[in-house]
Motif scaffolding. Structure first.
Motif, PDB file in Angstrom:
ATOM      1  N   LYS A 168       0.827  -1.198   0.000  1.00  0.00           N
ATOM      2  CA  LYS A 168       0.000   0.000   0.000  1.00  0.00           C
ATOM      3  C   LYS A 168       0.864   1.252   0.000  1.00  0.00           C
ATOM      4  O   LYS A 168       0.585   2.227  -0.731  1.00  0.00           O
ATOM      5  CB  LYS A 168      -0.917  -0.010   1.220  1.00  0.00           C
ATOM      6  CG  LYS A 168      -1.908   1.141   1.238  1.00  0.00           C
ATOM      7  CD  LYS A 168      -2.866   1.012   2.412  1.00  0.00           C
ATOM      8  CE  LYS A 168      -3.879   2.163   2.415  1.00  0.00           C
ATOM      9  NZ  LYS A 168      -4.825   2.059   3.556  1.00  0.00           N
ATOM     10  N   GLU A 169       1.934   1.246   0.817  1.00  0.00           N
ATOM     11  CA  GLU A 169       2.844   2.390   0.848  1.00  0.00           C
ATOM     12  C   GLU A 169       3.519   2.590  -0.502  1.00  0.00           C
ATOM     13  O   GLU A 169       3.727   3.723  -0.946  1.00  0.00           O
ATOM     14  CB  GLU A 169       3.896   2.191   1.948  1.00  0.00           C
ATOM     15  CG  GLU A 169       3.317   2.270   3.359  1.00  0.00           C
ATOM     16  CD  GLU A 169       4.363   1.956   4.403  1.00  0.00           C
ATOM     17  OE1 GLU A 169       5.489   1.555   4.021  1.00  0.00           O
ATOM     18  OE2 GLU A 169       4.067   2.111   5.613  1.00  0.00           O
ATOM     19  N   ALA A 170       3.875   1.451  -1.158  1.00  0.00           N
ATOM     20  CA  ALA A 170       4.493   1.550  -2.484  1.00  0.00           C
ATOM     21  C   ALA A 170       3.515   2.148  -3.496  1.00  0.00           C
ATOM     22  O   ALA A 170       3.909   2.968  -4.347  1.00  0.00           O
ATOM     23  CB  ALA A 170       4.962   0.171  -2.947  1.00  0.00           C
ATOM     24  N   GLU A 171       2.255   1.732  -3.409  1.00  0.00           N
ATOM     25  CA  GLU A 171       1.244   2.296  -4.311  1.00  0.00           C
ATOM     26  C   GLU A 171       1.059   3.787  -4.074  1.00  0.00           C
ATOM     27  O   GLU A 171       0.959   4.571  -5.028  1.00  0.00           O
ATOM     28  CB  GLU A 171      -0.081   1.560  -4.119  1.00  0.00           C
ATOM     29  CG  GLU A 171      -0.057   0.109  -4.611  1.00  0.00           C
ATOM     30  CD  GLU A 171      -1.367  -0.603  -4.338  1.00  0.00           C
ATOM     31  OE1 GLU A 171      -2.239   0.019  -3.687  1.00  0.00           O
ATOM     32  OE2 GLU A 171      -1.510  -1.761  -4.763  1.00  0.00           O
ATOM     33  N   LEU A 172       1.035   4.177  -2.785  1.00  0.00           N
ATOM     34  CA  LEU A 172       0.899   5.599  -2.470  1.00  0.00           C
ATOM     35  C   LEU A 172       2.106   6.388  -2.955  1.00  0.00           C
ATOM     36  O   LEU A 172       1.969   7.495  -3.484  1.00  0.00           O
ATOM     37  CB  LEU A 172       0.720   5.778  -0.954  1.00  0.00           C
ATOM     38  CG  LEU A 172      -0.581   5.234  -0.363  1.00  0.00           C
ATOM     39  CD1 LEU A 172      -0.578   5.369   1.152  1.00  0.00           C
ATOM     40  CD2 LEU A 172      -1.786   5.959  -0.948  1.00  0.00           C
ATOM     41  N   GLU A 173       3.310   5.798  -2.780  1.00  0.00           N
ATOM     42  CA  GLU A 173       4.523   6.466  -3.240  1.00  0.00           C
ATOM     43  C   GLU A 173       4.538   6.596  -4.756  1.00  0.00           C
ATOM     44  O   GLU A 173       4.942   7.622  -5.313  1.00  0.00           O
ATOM     45  CB  GLU A 173       5.755   5.694  -2.758  1.00  0.00           C
ATOM     46  CG  GLU A 173       7.081   6.265  -3.232  1.00  0.00           C
ATOM     47  CD  GLU A 173       7.320   7.674  -2.747  1.00  0.00           C
ATOM     48  OE1 GLU A 173       8.084   8.399  -3.413  1.00  0.00           O
ATOM     49  OE2 GLU A 173       6.757   8.046  -1.692  1.00  0.00           O
ATOM     50  N   LYS A 174       4.072   5.524  -5.436  1.00  0.00           N
ATOM     51  CA  LYS A 174       4.004   5.570  -6.898  1.00  0.00           C
ATOM     52  C   LYS A 174       3.037   6.649  -7.356  1.00  0.00           C
ATOM     53  O   LYS A 174       3.330   7.413  -8.294  1.00  0.00           O
ATOM     54  CB  LYS A 174       3.569   4.201  -7.425  1.00  0.00           C
ATOM     55  CG  LYS A 174       3.521   4.124  -8.948  1.00  0.00           C
ATOM     56  CD  LYS A 174       3.097   2.741  -9.408  1.00  0.00           C
ATOM     57  CE  LYS A 174       3.034   2.677 -10.934  1.00  0.00           C
ATOM     58  NZ  LYS A 174       2.603   1.326 -11.403  1.00  0.00           N
ATOM     59  N   ALA A 175       1.881   6.710  -6.691  1.00  0.00           N
ATOM     60  CA  ALA A 175       0.901   7.746  -7.048  1.00  0.00           C
ATOM     61  C   ALA A 175       1.454   9.139  -6.790  1.00  0.00           C
ATOM     62  O   ALA A 175       1.262  10.058  -7.597  1.00  0.00           O
ATOM     63  CB  ALA A 175      -0.389   7.528  -6.249  1.00  0.00           C
ATOM     64  N   ALA A 176       2.167   9.283  -5.654  1.00  0.00           N
ATOM     65  CA  ALA A 176       2.766  10.584  -5.341  1.00  0.00           C
ATOM     66  C   ALA A 176       3.840  10.952  -6.357  1.00  0.00           C
ATOM     67  O   ALA A 176       3.953  12.113  -6.772  1.00  0.00           O
ATOM     68  CB  ALA A 176       3.353  10.563  -3.927  1.00  0.00           C
ATOM     69  N   GLN A 177       4.643   9.944  -6.774  1.00  0.00           N
ATOM     70  CA  GLN A 177       5.682  10.185  -7.772  1.00  0.00           C
ATOM     71  C   GLN A 177       5.062  10.605  -9.101  1.00  0.00           C
ATOM     72  O   GLN A 177       5.553  11.542  -9.763  1.00  0.00           O
ATOM     73  CB  GLN A 177       6.526   8.912  -7.951  1.00  0.00           C
ATOM     74  CG  GLN A 177       7.652   9.037  -8.973  1.00  0.00           C
ATOM     75  CD  GLN A 177       8.730   9.994  -8.526  1.00  0.00           C
ATOM     76  OE1 GLN A 177       8.847  10.297  -7.339  1.00  0.00           O
ATOM     77  NE2 GLN A 177       9.511  10.493  -9.455  1.00  0.00           N
ATOM     78  N   VAL A 182       3.693  14.839 -13.025  1.00  0.00           N
ATOM     79  CA  VAL A 182       2.692  15.629 -13.746  1.00  0.00           C
ATOM     80  C   VAL A 182       2.858  17.113 -13.450  1.00  0.00           C
ATOM     81  O   VAL A 182       2.837  17.960 -14.352  1.00  0.00           O
ATOM     82  CB  VAL A 182       1.269  15.153 -13.367  1.00  0.00           C
ATOM     83  CG1 VAL A 182       0.223  16.114 -13.910  1.00  0.00           C
ATOM     84  CG2 VAL A 182       1.023  13.752 -13.906  1.00  0.00           C
ATOM     85  N   LYS A 183       3.056  17.453 -12.160  1.00  0.00           N
ATOM     86  CA  LYS A 183       3.251  18.847 -11.786  1.00  0.00           C
ATOM     87  C   LYS A 183       4.509  19.414 -12.434  1.00  0.00           C
ATOM     88  O   LYS A 183       4.517  20.563 -12.903  1.00  0.00           O
ATOM     89  CB  LYS A 183       3.348  18.966 -10.262  1.00  0.00           C
ATOM     90  CG  LYS A 183       2.036  18.733  -9.542  1.00  0.00           C
ATOM     91  CD  LYS A 183       2.197  18.921  -8.043  1.00  0.00           C
ATOM     92  CE  LYS A 183       0.873  18.744  -7.317  1.00  0.00           C
ATOM     93  NZ  LYS A 183       1.019  18.926  -5.845  1.00  0.00           N
ATOM     94  N   LYS A 184       5.582  18.598 -12.476  1.00  0.00           N
ATOM     95  CA  LYS A 184       6.823  19.045 -13.095  1.00  0.00           C
ATOM     96  C   LYS A 184       6.620  19.284 -14.582  1.00  0.00           C
ATOM     97  O   LYS A 184       7.106  20.283 -15.140  1.00  0.00           O
ATOM     98  CB  LYS A 184       7.915  17.999 -12.858  1.00  0.00           C
ATOM     99  CG  LYS A 184       9.274  18.394 -13.415  1.00  0.00           C
ATOM    100  CD  LYS A 184      10.310  17.328 -13.092  1.00  0.00           C
ATOM    101  CE  LYS A 184      11.687  17.727 -13.657  1.00  0.00           C
ATOM    102  NZ  LYS A 184      12.700  16.689 -13.362  1.00  0.00           N
ATOM    103  N   ARG A 185       5.906  18.364 -15.245  1.00  0.00           N
ATOM    104  CA  ARG A 185       5.664  18.523 -16.678  1.00  0.00           C
ATOM    105  C   ARG A 185       4.817  19.762 -16.961  1.00  0.00           C
ATOM    106  O   ARG A 185       5.108  20.534 -17.882  1.00  0.00           O
ATOM    107  CB  ARG A 185       4.972  17.271 -17.218  1.00  0.00           C
ATOM    108  CG  ARG A 185       4.617  17.358 -18.702  1.00  0.00           C
ATOM    109  CD  ARG A 185       4.062  16.028 -19.189  1.00  0.00           C
ATOM    110  NE  ARG A 185       2.917  15.595 -18.410  1.00  0.00           N
ATOM    111  CZ  ARG A 185       1.691  16.052 -18.603  1.00  0.00           C
ATOM    112  NH1 ARG A 185       1.452  16.957 -19.548  1.00  0.00           N
ATOM    113  NH2 ARG A 185       0.689  15.602 -17.869  1.00  0.00           N
ATOM    114  N   LEU A 186       3.772  19.969 -16.148  1.00  0.00           N
ATOM    115  CA  LEU A 186       2.934  21.148 -16.333  1.00  0.00           C
ATOM    116  C   LEU A 186       3.716  22.431 -16.103  1.00  0.00           C
ATOM    117  O   LEU A 186       3.535  23.426 -16.818  1.00  0.00           O
ATOM    118  CB  LEU A 186       1.742  21.091 -15.370  1.00  0.00           C
ATOM    119  CG  LEU A 186       0.711  19.984 -15.640  1.00  0.00           C
ATOM    120  CD1 LEU A 186      -0.364  19.982 -14.553  1.00  0.00           C
ATOM    121  CD2 LEU A 186       0.090  20.149 -17.017  1.00  0.00           C
ATOM    122  N   LYS A 187       4.624  22.396 -15.127  1.00  0.00           N
ATOM    123  CA  LYS A 187       5.452  23.566 -14.859  1.00  0.00           C
ATOM    124  C   LYS A 187       6.384  23.854 -16.022  1.00  0.00           C
ATOM    125  O   LYS A 187       6.564  25.015 -16.425  1.00  0.00           O
ATOM    126  CB  LYS A 187       6.254  23.330 -13.571  1.00  0.00           C
ATOM    127  CG  LYS A 187       7.059  24.534 -13.127  1.00  0.00           C
ATOM    128  CD  LYS A 187       7.757  24.243 -11.805  1.00  0.00           C
ATOM    129  CE  LYS A 187       8.562  25.458 -11.341  1.00  0.00           C
ATOM    130  NZ  LYS A 187       9.262  25.177 -10.056  1.00  0.00           N
TER     131      LYS A 187
END
Length: 316
Positions: A168-177, A182-187
Motif C-alpha cells: 500500500k505504501e508503495a502504491e501511495l509512493e508511486k501515485a505521489a511520484q 505531472v506537476k513538473k511537466r505542467l510547470k
C-alpha cells in the motif's frame, strides 16, 4: 436469565488458598464482577466454569497474576484478542464451549503448560495439533503444540500485514511520484509557453528596441530596460555627430566667408562703379562677366537658402 451479582464481601468469602471460585453462579459476560475482583488481587486461580458467558471481557486479561483459568462449560464463541497478556498463565481449561478459532495473541502464552480444548468446533489445523486431550500428558502436549501453532500463525499473519502495508505504501509512493511528475511537466510546459510568448513579443516589436511585459511576467528585468538605455545612448551619439557636422560646416563657412566677402565686395564695387571710373581692370575684363553671372544666378540664391536653413535649425 440474568446472572448473579456479588458484593466485595461475598467475593472475599469465595477465596480459599489463592483460588477464587465463581463456578455454577449463572454469571454472564455483563455480570462478571470485574471491578470488585480488581480490589482483591489475592488470587492466582480463577474458576468460572459452568456459567453462561458468551465471551470474556478484555479487562479479565489485566489479572496477570493468574496461573490457572477455568472457563469450561460456558457458551464462549471467542476469547479476548489480548489473552496473550496473561503472561503467567500455566493452565487453561476451555472444555465444552463454542470456540471456532483462537486469537493470534494465544501464541504469546509462553508459560502455558496445560490446555484442554475438547468439545469445541475448532478448525481442523488447531484440532490436529491439540490431539485428544484425554489425560494429563495429552493436555500438556496440547498446550505446547497449540501455542507453537498460534505463534506461527501470528508470525505469518504479521508478515502478510507487513507485506500488505508495504504494498500500500508503495502504491501511495508511486501515485505521489506520478503526481510530482505531472506537476513538473505542467510547470515545464507553462515555462515553455511563457518563453514562446516572450519570443513572439520580441518578434512583433521588431526594431523598436522595447519589449512589453507579458501577462506572466511578475517583475521587470534588465532586458526590458536595456532598449531604453540604448535609445538614450543612440540619441546622445546622434547629437554628437550632428554637432561635429555643424562644427565642420562652421569652419568651412569661416574659411569660405572671406573669399565670398571678397567676391561679393568686388561684385558690388564693379556693379556700382561705372566702367570708365573703375580702378581694377577686373571689372572691365572678359573674365568678370561670367563670374558676375555665377554670383547673381547661383551663389547669391544658395547663400540665402543656407542662411534660412541655419536660422530654422537654431530656432529649434
Amino acid at each position: 436469565m440474568s446472572g448473579a451479582k456479588f458484593t466485595l464481601k461475598e467475593l472475599k468469602d469465595r477465596i480459599e488458598d489463592g483460588e477464587l471460585d465463581l463456578s455454577l453462579s449463572t454469571i454472564t459476560e455483563d455480570t462478571l464482577p470485574i471491578m470488585e475482583m480488581n480490589q482483591l488481587k489475592r488470587f492466582q486461580v480463577l474458576d468460572l466454569s459452568c456459567n453462561i458467558m458468551k465471551s470474556l471481557p478484555v479487562e479479565l486479561c489485566s489479572f496477570t497474576q493468574l496461573t490457572k483459568l477455568d472457563v469450561s462449560k460456558n457458551l464462549l464463541s471467542q476469547l479476548p484478542d489480548n489473552i496473550g497478556e496473561l503472561s503467567n498463565l500455566q493452565c487453561l481449561d476451555l472444555l465444552g464451549n463454542k470456540l471456532t478459532t483462537l486469537p493470534e495473541s494465544f501464541g504469546d502464552l509462553s508459560q502455558l503448560r496445560w490446555l484442554d480444548v475438547r468439545e469445541n468446533p475448532l478448525s481442523v489445523a488447531i484440532l490436529k495439533e491439540a490431539g485428544d486431550c484425554l489425560d494429563d500428558r495429552q493436555c500438556k502436549m496440547c498446550a505446547i503444540q497449540v501455542v507453537k501453532l498460534m505463534n506461527y500463525v501470528h508470525v505469518e499473519r504479521e508478515k502478510k500485514r507487513v507485506a500488505e502495508r508495504q504494498e500500500k505504501e508503495a502504491e501511495l509512493e508511486k501515485a505521489a511520484q506520478e503526481e510530482r511528475q505531472v506537476k513538473k511537466r505542467l510547470k515545464q510546459e507553462e515555462k515553455e509557453r511563457k518563453r514562446q510568448e516572450y519570443l513572439e513579443r520580441q518578434r512583433l516589436e521588431g526594431s523598436s528596441g522595447t519589449v512589453k511585459p507579458g501577462k506572466g511576467d511578475t517583475q521587470p528585468s534588465k532586458m526590458n530596460d536595456a532598449p531604453t538605455e540604448c535609445a538614450h545612448k543612440n540619441g546622445h551619439q546622434g547629437e554628437s555627430i550632428l554637432c561635429t557636422i555643424l562644427s565642420m560646416l562652421s569652419i568651412l563657412l569661416v574659411i569660405t566667408s572671406g573669399t565670398l566677402c571678397l567676391a561679393l565686395g568686388l561684385y558690388y564695387y564693379c556693379e556700382a562703379t561705372p566702367a570708365e571710373d573703375a580702378v581694377s581692370p577686373i571689372c572691365t575684363s572678359q573674365f568678370w562677366f561670367p563670374v558676375r553671372d555665377y554670383i547673381e544666378d547661383i551663389l547669391l540664391p544658395y547663400l540665402m537658402v543656407l542662411q534660412n536653413e541655419i536660422q530654422l535649425f537654431m530656432n529649434r
